[in-house]
Design a protein around this motif. Structure first.
Motif, PDB file in Angstrom:
ATOM      1  N   GLY A  50       0.912  -1.239  -0.144  1.00  0.00           N
ATOM      2  CA  GLY A  50      -0.010   0.126   0.184  1.00  0.00           C
ATOM      3  C   GLY A  50       0.764   1.203   0.171  1.00  0.00           C
ATOM      4  N   ALA A  51       2.184   1.333   0.868  1.00  0.00           N
ATOM      5  CA  ALA A  51       2.797   2.441   0.936  1.00  0.00           C
ATOM      6  C   ALA A  51       3.214   2.737  -0.350  1.00  0.00           C
ATOM      7  N   GLY A  52       3.487   1.842  -1.238  1.00  0.00           N
ATOM      8  CA  GLY A  52       4.314   2.015  -2.465  1.00  0.00           C
ATOM      9  C   GLY A  52       3.348   2.799  -3.391  1.00  0.00           C
ATOM     10  N   ALA A  53       1.993   2.547  -3.278  1.00  0.00           N
ATOM     11  CA  ALA A  53       1.103   3.028  -3.989  1.00  0.00           C
ATOM     12  C   ALA A  53       0.970   4.391  -3.733  1.00  0.00           C
ATOM     13  N   PHE A  54       1.222   5.041  -2.566  1.00  0.00           N
ATOM     14  CA  PHE A  54       1.279   6.201  -2.196  1.00  0.00           C
ATOM     15  C   PHE A  54       2.631   6.783  -2.209  1.00  0.00           C
ATOM     16  N   GLY A  55       3.448   6.181  -2.782  1.00  0.00           N
ATOM     17  CA  GLY A  55       5.027   6.866  -2.898  1.00  0.00           C
ATOM     18  C   GLY A  55       5.586   7.166  -1.516  1.00  0.00           C
ATOM     19  N   LEU A  56       5.167   6.181  -0.622  1.00  0.00           N
ATOM     20  CA  LEU A  56       5.764   6.738   0.809  1.00  0.00           C
ATOM     21  C   LEU A  56       6.956   5.924   0.939  1.00  0.00           C
ATOM     22  N   ASP A  57       8.005   6.483   0.459  1.00  0.00           N
ATOM     23  CA  ASP A  57       9.141   5.838   0.349  1.00  0.00           C
ATOM     24  C   ASP A  57       9.904   5.152   1.435  1.00  0.00           C
ATOM     25  N   ASP A  58       9.924   6.176   2.552  1.00  0.00           N
ATOM     26  CA  ASP A  58      10.514   5.892   3.786  1.00  0.00           C
ATOM     27  C   ASP A  58       9.956   4.210   4.214  1.00  0.00           C
ATOM     28  N   ASP A  97       5.725   3.645  13.855  1.00  0.00           N
ATOM     29  CA  ASP A  97       6.022   5.272  13.891  1.00  0.00           C
ATOM     30  C   ASP A  97       5.960   5.827  12.540  1.00  0.00           C
ATOM     31  N   LEU A  98       6.691   5.084  11.495  1.00  0.00           N
ATOM     32  CA  LEU A  98       6.643   5.186  10.305  1.00  0.00           C
ATOM     33  C   LEU A  98       5.432   5.599   9.563  1.00  0.00           C
ATOM     34  N   VAL A  99       4.592   4.663  10.030  1.00  0.00           N
ATOM     35  CA  VAL A  99       3.181   4.905   9.310  1.00  0.00           C
ATOM     36  C   VAL A  99       2.572   6.116  10.013  1.00  0.00           C
ATOM     37  N   SER A 100       2.794   6.323  11.187  1.00  0.00           N
ATOM     38  CA  SER A 100       2.505   7.586  11.918  1.00  0.00           C
ATOM     39  C   SER A 100       2.755   8.971  11.156  1.00  0.00           C
ATOM     40  N   VAL A 101       4.027   8.776  11.008  1.00  0.00           N
ATOM     41  CA  VAL A 101       5.022  10.100  10.251  1.00  0.00           C
ATOM     42  C   VAL A 101       3.897  10.168   9.156  1.00  0.00           C
ATOM     43  N   ALA A 102       3.996   9.088   8.372  1.00  0.00           N
ATOM     44  CA  ALA A 102       3.593   9.110   6.700  1.00  0.00           C
ATOM     45  C   ALA A 102       1.935   9.722   7.004  1.00  0.00           C
ATOM     46  N   ASP A 104       0.494  11.602   9.710  1.00  0.00           N
ATOM     47  CA  ASP A 104       0.285  12.838  10.591  1.00  0.00           C
ATOM     48  C   ASP A 104       1.480  13.928  10.132  1.00  0.00           C
ATOM     49  N   GLY A 105       2.513  13.307   9.603  1.00  0.00           N
ATOM     50  CA  GLY A 105       3.512  14.235   9.271  1.00  0.00           C
ATOM     51  C   GLY A 105       4.571  14.090  10.384  1.00  0.00           C
ATOM     52  N   GLY A 106       5.542  14.920  10.532  1.00  0.00           N
ATOM     53  CA  GLY A 106       6.633  15.007  11.376  1.00  0.00           C
ATOM     54  C   GLY A 106       7.887  14.273  10.823  1.00  0.00           C
ATOM     55  N   GLY A 107       8.667  14.281  11.863  1.00  0.00           N
ATOM     56  CA  GLY A 107      10.077  13.719  11.255  1.00  0.00           C
ATOM     57  C   GLY A 107      10.348  12.371  11.778  1.00  0.00           C
ATOM     58  N   VAL A 108      10.996  11.623  10.785  1.00  0.00           N
ATOM     59  CA  VAL A 108      11.320  10.290  11.276  1.00  0.00           C
ATOM     60  C   VAL A 108      12.893  10.099  12.213  1.00  0.00           C
TER      61      VAL A 108
END
Lengths: 711, 124, 162
Positions: A50-58, A97-102, A104-108
């Motif tokens: 799913g993340a790939g589909a939305f370009g969530l590379d991290d 955490d990475l999902v939350s960042v993706a 809600d924003g914020g830093g990894v």
């Protein structure tokens, strides 16, 4: 479009993260069942997909490493030892955490990320290839390769399917159709390969086609059309211009993509109809019965066939329904009251019907309430992480064991329970569980155990947090309470009372505020949160053995059983759960103590009396102390008090109406309800009435004294 | 007649993405949440093309292909495999099982439609 | 906030200005009004349930079709004498931040149409309450009618902390 799908993705991520956590917890517990390992793998894999589909590379990059290691576990190339399991657990936290960042924003936390990646890579062989996420060698007309120019060219294509192709469902006709979209296409059937009829074998492929395509699309687009049949056919693609150069380019391209290439020397065979292609009809007509029977015995766990069908409903709709049912019940009691007031001789029939109405309404209510009920499992799963983190932060070793995860509780209760539980668990690790060496020295397991359990207990939900740590350090707790002026120096307190000092506002046992359970909040915040949910919290502790926090919560926030009472001409409701006993008082039961204290004697025991009207500020100045009714209640410390009210009426279920947004917090009042006559009644909170009442406050000796002086 | 697609994927996100793209492109979309359900639904839906994920609970994608192509159902419809891996062995394995082609995740609308076009001739 | 803004727009864009309808009522003998669109309904007074420890201007709560709504004594709120509520009085139900709130008034007078340009700024007077709660005045039938600034009357603290 993508907005809502992305929402779905994050929703699904939450579920997948929970499934992953659940699986890892089972694995941590020593059960390495392949199906569990598979489930975790799939969860991580789906997040990556799913993340790939939305370009969530991290997210993709990390999930990929995580998944790859898990794949090794899955194929038994890696052993699940303690070290690896710990790493996987930390990775699962990080993935969350990475999902939350993706979302809600914020830093990894890049450093943490790198540490974990490095940790994962240790388990991967050298040959682990880089992330191959780019679609290779295909991609449709929209992805031209740069080495091709845009001039229009004519391609001579020879396409000879091998017999293997027809088993895959590929149809030459559709390929030609796709080609024709690139430009004008001429198709010539070459049937020269067909043998004589007698020599023909039914499943052999004898046909070939010579195609001429004129297009400005690059050669890669032409090749892309044949992607699925690569290796299943003999294929040559040659352009009219610069044939040699093109051939060289193609060779280079093929080399780059590792294709079998252009060396398909056109064979010249014989003609006829292709039997195989004729039978590839798009509509299959199999025998249903045969299939079902063939399929069923295989699935040895038919009851586990995926999740139970569910329906996702907007919460607001459910709440509207709950409200409406609440009104229905109120409406019923109003109706019942009015009918009772009628001057009719025989009401029996009506009353029977009315009783049926009431039962139906209750049924509907229960049904609707159960929609809001959810298992505490996800909440508990999150708590495992809290314990892990707290352990890491304090150099301790503790493990969370959960029980009764399927206990269902109102959704709002679950949501609002998260903070108090987090706090209690942090406290348990920080202040309860000893350092591993210390534990060993006293013969305990180096790893502390914290048991989090949920259960239903007579109409309430009971949540228990039990640690096997050092227990409450009572002398120190008492000392701190005295230093902070919370109790007088000479206070004589029972053990239970000392333990409950922890809940007093402004109490914190940490000498210096540790960055863990400190954070400026004490257990009083926990208590307030629980009280706000209509619940109670209690602590019991045995030195050296550990502490247990018990939280008792109502099943639902919407209704409760209450005792209807009169206080200063107002009708009010006291929650049944807090009442131990009710009794009519007589003068000889009342004993004065000091200036304003009165005690009620019950079978030889004396308990302080709290005048509810006075505590609520409702007693008229000239009002006499009424010879009322006493409700015996017990506070969380176990101390008993008698609430004095004017009268009691009956016991009934009431619909709770929050006063949030209507008025601020009123001491002594928990909420409101609407009675049968349409009037609003306050629902009292005995605990806070007692706290506000000087005569029976357990620890408030100081205030009692100053009151005595003032009066 | 719309071209009927049966999509089998345990990820709601992927199903929604497929649904959005396919329905917008004029396909008739049906979906199943795992391999077993997909195989069970096959007869009722009678799709023109099947798109299936590989990693799924209750029968994975290879199992789906094997059952659909097997003697029980004996399906001849094109089957496209959804995979995050573009590794050749994955494709080879899918093809050996009887897959028609593959779609690499993450996919965009065009590559999805292009893949369908090549196996069904359906024009978006 | 919203009502203030509306009035300002009215001041500036006279061309578009249309007559607004206001409901006038009396509180402690003085004439006040609220824009008709701010009013949800007007009910006859009936005894309310007392809120313990409530300030003098909060009379209590009442049941409005299943919702618990707070009732304020406007008179006490404005720093005038407390109203001795009776059946002759009315409760004007308004919505503040989408939450219904009841305001006790002596009686409702009439509906009046006002051109925005007729609205005058509140003259400086001593009472801080007046300045806060009144956003303008108009003259109607020789009497002064005060336009209530609803958001100031029902300010945030009363909306509960949650």
């Amino acid at each position: 479009m993508s907005g809502s799908i992305q929402d779905t993705f994050f929703e699904e991520c939450q579920e997948l993260l929970e499934a992953m956590d659940e699986g890892l917890t089972v694995i941590e517990g020593g059960d390495h069942d392949p199906e569990t390992v598979n489930a975790v793998f799939r969860a991580v894999h789906s997040i990556k997909g799913g993340a790939g589909a939305f370009g969530l590379d991290d997210l993709v990059a990390f999930a990929h490493k995580f998944e790859t290691v898990f794949d090794e576990v899955r194929s038994n190339k890696l052993q699940l030892d303690v070290k690896l399991i710990q790493l996987l657990l930390r990775c699962s936290d990080h993935l969350a955490d990475l999902v939350s960042v993706a979302r809600d924003g914020g830093g990894v936390d890049q450093e943490h990320n790198d540490v974990l990646i490095a940790g994962l890579e240790e388990y991967l062989g050298e040959e682990e290839e880089e992330l191959t996420f780019e679609p290779m060698g295909l991609g449709g007309p929209s992805v031209p390769l740069p080495l091709m120019d845009e001039a229009e060219k004519t391609y001579e294509i020879r396409f000879h399917p091998l017999k293997e192709m027809f088993g895959t469902g590929n149809e030459p006709f559709f390929l030609f159709q796709a080609l024709s979209e690139l430009g004008p296409l001429k198709v010539v059937l070459d049937e020269t390969e067909l043998p004589g009829f007698d020599a023909m074998e039914m499943d052999e492929s004898y046909l070939a086609w010579n195609l001429t395509l004129t297009t400005s699309e690059p050669k890669s687009s032409v090749e892309a059309v044949f992607e699925f049949v690569e290796g299943l056919c003999e294929l040559s693609i040659a352009s009219d211009k610069d044939a040699e150069e093109e051939a060289a380019a193609l060779a280079a391209l093929n080399a780059a993509f590792g294709m079998t290439g252009d060396n398909a020397e056109p064979e010249t065979p014989d003609p006829f109809d292709a039997p195989a292609s004729a039978e590839v009809a798009p509509v299959a007509t199999p025998e249903p019965t045969e299939k079902v029977e063939a399929a069923k015995p295989e699935s040895n766990k038919p009851e586990q066939r995926g999740p139970k069908p569910t329906l996702r409903v907007d919460l607001e709709r459910v709440d509207r329904l709950i409200n409406a049912v609440g009104e229905l019940i109120i409406n019923h009691s109003m109706l019942a009251q009015q009918i009772a007031n009628l001057d009719v001789a025989d009401l029996r029939d009506v009353e029977t019907e009315l009783e049926g109405f009431k039962n139906l309404a209750r049924d509907i209510q229960e049904g609707v309430m159960s929609i809001r009920a959810q298992p505490v499992k996800p909440l508990f799963q999150r708590m495992a992480r809290i314990v892990r983190e707290a352990s890491a932060a304090t150099d301790k070793s503790a493990k969370l064991v959960t029980e009764g995860e399927n206990t269902e509780v109102d959704k709002t209760v679950i949501e609002r329970l998260s903070d108090p539980l987090t706090h209690i668990l942090r406290n348990a690790v920080d202040h309860g569980v000893e350092k591993p060496d210390d534990r060993e020295a006293i013969g305990k397991n180096r790893v502390g155990s914290i048991r989090l359990s949920a259960s239903h207990r007579s109409g309430s939900v009971c949540i228990e947090i039990k640690d096997d740590g050092a227990g409450v350090n009572r002398p120190r707790v008492k000392q701190i309470a005295i230093e902070k002026g919370l109790i007088p120096d000479n206070a004589e307190l029972t053990d239970a009372e000392i333990d409950n000092l922890l809940f007093l506002p402004g109490f914190s046992t940490a000498k210096e505020v540790s960055n863990l359970s400190g954070r400026g909040v004490g257990m009083d915040v926990v208590k307030n949160a629980v009280t706000a949910l209509g619940g109670r919290i209690n602590i019991s502790s045995t030195p050296g053995k550990g502490s247990t926090f018990t939280i008792i919560l109502p099943l639902t926030l919407a209704v409760m059983d209450g005792m209807v009472v009169s206080v200063a001409d107002q009708t009010m409701v006291v929650p049944i759960t807090s009442i131990i006993e009710t009794m009519r008082g007589s003068d000889d039961m009342i004993n004065s103590l000091g200036a304003d204290g009165t005690l009620l004697s019950i079978r030889g025991n004396f308990v302080p009396i709290c005048d509810v009207a006075k505590a609520l500020g409702l007693r008229k100045p000239n009002g006499d102390q009424p010879p009322g009714v006493y409700l015996l209640v017990e506070t969380e410390t176990g101390a008993r008090s008698a609430l004095a009210v004017d009268d009691i009426h009956d016991q009934r279920q009431v619909v709770i109406k929050s006063l949030d947004g209507v008025c601020g917090n009123i001491p002594g009042v928990a909420a409101a309800t609407i009675l049968g006559d349409g009037k609003i009644a306050m629902i009292l909170d005995p605990e806070s009435i007692l706290a506000a009442s000087p005569t029976s406050a357990t620890f408030d000796t100081e205030r009692r004294m100053s009151n005595a002086i003032a009066s | 007649m719309k071209t009927k697609v049966l999509a089998i994927d345990d990820s709601r996100t992927i199903r929604n993405l497929l649904a959005a793209t396919l329905e917008e492109a004029g396909f008739e979309y049906h979906c199943a949440v795992d391999g077993r359900e997909g195989v069970d639904m096959y007869d009722d839906v009678a799709p023109d093309v099947v798109i299936t994920d590989i990693n799924m609970p209750n029968l994975d994608g290879f199992g789906v292909i094997e059952e659909l192509r097997g003697t029980g159902i004996n399906s001849k419809v094109p089957i496209l495999v959804l995979t995050t891996e573009s590794a050749p062995e994955m494709k080879a394995r899918a093809r050996d099982a009887g897959a028609t082609g593959w779609i690499t995740k993450p996919f965009d609308d065009q590559s999805l439609i292009f893949a369908l076009k090549r196996v069904t001739g359906a024009v978006a | 906030m919203q009502s203030q803004a509306e009035v300002k727009i009215g001041d500036q864009e006279v061309k578009h200005a249309q007559q607004s309808e206001f409901v006038s009522f009396t509180v402690a003998g003085q004439a006040f009004c609220l824009k008709i669109t701010q009013i949800r309904e007007i009910r006859r007074w009936s005894p309310v349930t007392i809120l313990p420890h409530a300030p003098v201007d909060v009379l209590g709560v009442m049941n409005l079709r299943g919702a618990v709504i707070p009732i304020y004594d406007l008179s006490a709120r404005f720093g005038l004498e407390q109203t001795e509520a009776s059946e002759r009085n009315v409760v004007i139900v308004v919505a503040v931040n989408n939450k219904p709130v009841g305001l006790l008034a002596e009686s409702v007078s009439e509906i009046i149409s006002i051109n925005p340009e007729e609205i005058q700024d509140t003259p400086q007077v001593d009472s801080r309450h007046t300045m806060e709660y009144i956003q303008g005045i108009i003259s109607h039938d020789e009497t002064m009618v005060r336009i209530i600034n609803l958001d100031a009357v029902i300010s945030v603290p009363e909306q509960g902390l949650s």
